[in-house]
Scaffold this motif. Structure first.
Motif, PDB file in Angstrom:
ATOM      1  N   ASP A  90       0.804  -1.223   0.000  1.00 34.99           N
ATOM      2  CA  ASP A  90       0.000   0.000   0.000  1.00 34.99           C
ATOM      3  C   ASP A  90       0.836   1.273   0.000  1.00 34.99           C
ATOM      4  O   ASP A  90       0.322   2.348   0.304  1.00 34.99           O
ATOM      5  CB  ASP A  90      -0.978   0.007   1.177  1.00 34.99           C
ATOM      6  CG  ASP A  90      -0.291  -0.180   2.518  1.00 34.99           C
ATOM      7  OD1 ASP A  90       0.951  -0.341   2.559  1.00 34.99           O
ATOM      8  OD2 ASP A  90      -1.001  -0.176   3.547  1.00 34.99           O
ATOM      9  N   ARG A 109       2.277   4.148  -2.205  1.00 39.99           N
ATOM     10  CA  ARG A 109       1.590   4.649  -3.405  1.00 39.99           C
ATOM     11  C   ARG A 109       2.427   5.598  -4.253  1.00 39.99           C
ATOM     12  O   ARG A 109       3.340   6.258  -3.759  1.00 39.99           O
ATOM     13  CB  ARG A 109       0.306   5.386  -3.006  1.00 39.99           C
ATOM     14  CG  ARG A 109      -0.797   4.516  -2.476  1.00 39.99           C
ATOM     15  CD  ARG A 109      -2.022   5.364  -2.150  1.00 39.99           C
ATOM     16  NE  ARG A 109      -3.118   4.563  -1.595  1.00 39.99           N
ATOM     17  CZ  ARG A 109      -4.268   5.058  -1.172  1.00 39.99           C
ATOM     18  NH1 ARG A 109      -4.478   6.364  -1.235  1.00 39.99           N
ATOM     19  NH2 ARG A 109      -5.196   4.262  -0.675  1.00 39.99           N
ATOM     20  N   ASP A 135      -3.649  -0.285  -4.330  1.00 37.78           N
ATOM     21  CA  ASP A 135      -3.263  -0.909  -3.061  1.00 37.78           C
ATOM     22  C   ASP A 135      -3.444  -2.422  -3.104  1.00 37.78           C
ATOM     23  O   ASP A 135      -4.505  -2.912  -3.515  1.00 37.78           O
ATOM     24  CB  ASP A 135      -4.101  -0.349  -1.910  1.00 37.78           C
ATOM     25  CG  ASP A 135      -3.789   1.109  -1.624  1.00 37.78           C
ATOM     26  OD1 ASP A 135      -2.782   1.627  -2.149  1.00 37.78           O
ATOM     27  OD2 ASP A 135      -4.559   1.735  -0.869  1.00 37.78           O
ATOM     28  N   THR A 166      -4.178  -4.674  -0.720  1.00 39.10           N
ATOM     29  CA  THR A 166      -4.676  -4.837   0.641  1.00 39.10           C
ATOM     30  C   THR A 166      -5.912  -5.715   0.634  1.00 39.10           C
ATOM     31  O   THR A 166      -6.601  -5.839  -0.382  1.00 39.10           O
ATOM     32  CB  THR A 166      -5.039  -3.480   1.275  1.00 39.10           C
ATOM     33  OG1 THR A 166      -6.080  -2.866   0.498  1.00 39.10           O
ATOM     34  CG2 THR A 166      -3.834  -2.553   1.335  1.00 39.10           C
ATOM     35  N   ASN A 200      -8.981  -3.587  -0.157  1.00 39.62           N
ATOM     36  CA  ASN A 200      -9.102  -3.239  -1.574  1.00 39.62           C
ATOM     37  C   ASN A 200      -9.581  -4.430  -2.399  1.00 39.62           C
ATOM     38  O   ASN A 200     -10.352  -4.276  -3.351  1.00 39.62           O
ATOM     39  CB  ASN A 200      -7.766  -2.731  -2.108  1.00 39.62           C
ATOM     40  CG  ASN A 200      -7.927  -1.788  -3.275  1.00 39.62           C
ATOM     41  OD1 ASN A 200      -8.831  -0.953  -3.286  1.00 39.62           O
ATOM     42  ND2 ASN A 200      -7.071  -1.918  -4.273  1.00 39.62           N
ATOM     43  N   VAL A 240      -2.031  -5.986   4.423  1.00 43.35           N
ATOM     44  CA  VAL A 240      -1.583  -5.962   3.028  1.00 43.35           C
ATOM     45  C   VAL A 240      -1.509  -7.389   2.497  1.00 43.35           C
ATOM     46  O   VAL A 240      -1.271  -8.338   3.252  1.00 43.35           O
ATOM     47  CB  VAL A 240      -0.208  -5.275   2.882  1.00 43.35           C
ATOM     48  CG1 VAL A 240      -0.295  -3.813   3.267  1.00 43.35           C
ATOM     49  CG2 VAL A 240       0.864  -5.986   3.682  1.00 43.35           C
ATOM     50  N   ASP A 274       1.946   4.550   3.547  1.00 40.64           N
ATOM     51  CA  ASP A 274       0.543   4.678   3.949  1.00 40.64           C
ATOM     52  C   ASP A 274       0.376   5.609   5.143  1.00 40.64           C
ATOM     53  O   ASP A 274      -0.704   6.166   5.345  1.00 40.64           O
ATOM     54  CB  ASP A 274      -0.074   3.304   4.247  1.00 40.64           C
ATOM     55  CG  ASP A 274       0.526   2.625   5.462  1.00 40.64           C
ATOM     56  OD1 ASP A 274       1.751   2.781   5.703  1.00 40.64           O
ATOM     57  OD2 ASP A 274      -0.205   1.919   6.178  1.00 40.64           O
TER      58      ASP A 274
END
Length: 236
Positions: free
Chosen positions: A113, A115, A130, A132, A135, A157, A187
């Motif tokens: 995650d 970015r 992401d 995760t 997600n 994650v 994050d």
């Protein structure tokens, strides 16, 4: 020729005793990286620092394609090293986001995650997706966007360097535009900011001011996690 300028800053935040994040920036080689360690203080720091050293070891005088191929091989090799260093149920790993450019195209590689954002004109894009649990649930329609924002497993994650013997990461290549602004971050930074906060900061006239705006905004709040920002772009 595109002239890059970059600034970076990492902070342990208000609640953590150590900083497991790491950041690397080299405008001459046009490569940038943010890593977020996991597995405990020493383990997380070790993983993120080893990743930064791996990125720094890449040859600078090759094509973008060859540099990306060399990076991928190094990531697989480092993953094996971290797996061997892990003891019993402990994990020595990190999420990461890496950006490379040859002045014409850019390639982003990431796992977890951490970015990459792009501000192009007035539009902000999240280049990375992401990895995760939340997600994944959101993409499958199991939960709604509203449910995802306060999900109890938001921190879980599904991909990270050192997390499993078979590392999996994503990659995107895209065209570089003049005046592009990029943000690589952990994050601990993006979780505390809104999209408009990021857009406003990246629109600043210098990378150093953008970076300071982002970090200061997070530190004004709870700053519950380590936070790292690396801002780079083609500035006039």
């Amino acid at each position: 020729m595109m002239i890059w300028k970059s600034s970076e800053y990492s902070h342990k935040g208000h609640c953590r005793h150590e900083n497991e994040d790491a950041v690397y920036s080299d405008v001459r080689s046009s490569i940038w990286c943010v890593a977020d360690g996991m597995g405990g203080h020493q383990q997380g720091q070790l993983a993120s620092q080893l990743l930064v050293k791996t990125v720094a070891s890449l040859p600078a005088n090759q094509s973008l394609i060859l540099r990306v191929e060399a990076l991928e091989k190094r990531l697989f090799a480092l993953n094996e090293i971290l797996i061997k260093k892990a003891q019993q149920n402990q994990t020595i790993g990190c999420t990461f986001v890496i950006l490379l450019s040859d002045g014409v195209n850019c390639t982003c590689l990431w796992a977890g995650d951490s970015r990459l954002y792009l501000l192009r004109g007035a539009n902000l894009y999240q280049i990375s997706d992401d990895h995760t649990l939340v997600n994944d649930l959101l993409a499958r329609g199991v939960i709604t966007q509203e449910q995802s924002e306060n999900h109890p497993q938001a921190h879980v994650v599904t991909r990270a360097l050192g997390a499993s013997e078979e590392i999996s990461f994503d990659k995107k290549t895209f065209r570089l535009h003049a005046d592009d602004r990029y943000l690589l971050c952990s994050d601990g930074l993006h979780n505390e900011l809104k999209a408009q906060d990021i857009s406003l900061a990246l629109a600043a006239l210098s990378s150093s001011y953008s970076c300071r705006m982002l970090v200061d905004k997070v530190l004004e709040g709870s700053a519950r996690d380590n936070l790292t920002a690396c801002v780079t772009g083609v500035y006039k």
